[in-house]
Design a protein around this motif. Structure first.
Motif, PDB file in Angstrom:
ATOM      1  N   ARG A  12       0.831  -1.199   0.000  1.00 36.91           N
ATOM      2  CA  ARG A  12       0.000   0.000   0.000  1.00 36.91           C
ATOM      3  C   ARG A  12       0.867   1.250   0.000  1.00 36.91           C
ATOM      4  NH1 ARG A  12      -2.966  -0.118   5.324  1.00 36.91           N
ATOM      5  NH2 ARG A  12      -0.881  -0.657   5.966  1.00 36.91           N
ATOM      6  N   ASP A  14       1.442   3.968   2.011  1.00 39.36           N
ATOM      7  CA  ASP A  14       1.138   4.195   3.424  1.00 39.36           C
ATOM      8  C   ASP A  14       2.289   4.874   4.160  1.00 39.36           C
ATOM      9  OD1 ASP A  14       2.990   2.142   3.440  1.00 39.36           O
ATOM     10  OD2 ASP A  14       1.807   0.803   4.704  1.00 39.36           O
ATOM     11  N   ALA A  70       1.852   8.993   1.160  1.00 42.54           N
ATOM     12  CA  ALA A  70       0.815   9.291   2.147  1.00 42.54           C
ATOM     13  C   ALA A  70       0.962  10.741   2.581  1.00 42.54           C
ATOM     14  CB  ALA A  70       0.920   8.345   3.335  1.00 42.54           C
ATOM     15  N   PRO A  93      -4.242   5.028   3.465  1.00 46.64           N
ATOM     16  CA  PRO A  93      -3.502   3.966   2.792  1.00 46.64           C
ATOM     17  C   PRO A  93      -4.331   3.358   1.651  1.00 46.64           C
ATOM     18  CG  PRO A  93      -3.218   3.776   5.149  1.00 46.64           C
ATOM     19  CD  PRO A  93      -4.246   4.852   4.924  1.00 46.64           C
TER      20      PRO A  93
END
Length: 136
Positions: A12, A14, A70, A93
């Motif tokens: 992801r 993130d 992010a 995410p």
């Protein structure tokens, strides 16, 4: 064109750009996408005002047209944009695979102006000989 993703788990987007454990790079076109390389950053990742820690990350993304994060600090964002890389912040995410799939669909249609610009920059990069040294 190459796309970079700031990630902690390699699945992801993130991670804050400066704190990311990894930056994964993929090649994408209207026909498909594939994994290119993962860059690992294990040392000092916490926020500390140390701008030098960005250098290896900037080097890792130098051939990319887009960077998904992010979050990214002002200085990092300025340096990314100066490299003609388009940073994109995701609000929560998000799966790298899903982003790639969505982006591929967009590339098959009529990409928005910012994406066409990123794609054009990527094709220009293939013919950029300014950095080549010429010896007499």
């Amino acid at each position: 064109m190459k796309i970079a993703f700031a990630t902690q788990d390699k699945e992801r987007v993130d991670a804050h750009f400066g704190w990311a454990k990894s930056i994964d790079v993929y090649e994408i076109s209207a026909a498909g996408h594939h994994f290119v390389e993962s860059f690992e950053f294990g040392d000092k990742l916490e926020e500390d005002g140390d701008e030098d820690k960005l250098a290896p990350k900037l080097e890792a993304i130098k051939d990319c047209a887009i960077l998904y994060v992010a979050a990214i600090g002002g200085s990092g964002a300025a340096r990314v944009v100066a490299m003609k890389i388009h940073p994109i912040k995701v609000p929560q995410p998000e799966s790298i695979a899903e982003i790639l799939d969505k982006l591929q669909v967009v590339l098959q249609g009529t990409p928005p102006p910012w994406l066409r610009k990123a794609m054009a920059k990527d094709s220009e990069r293939a013919f950029d000989f300014e950095d080549d040294e010429v010896t007499p």
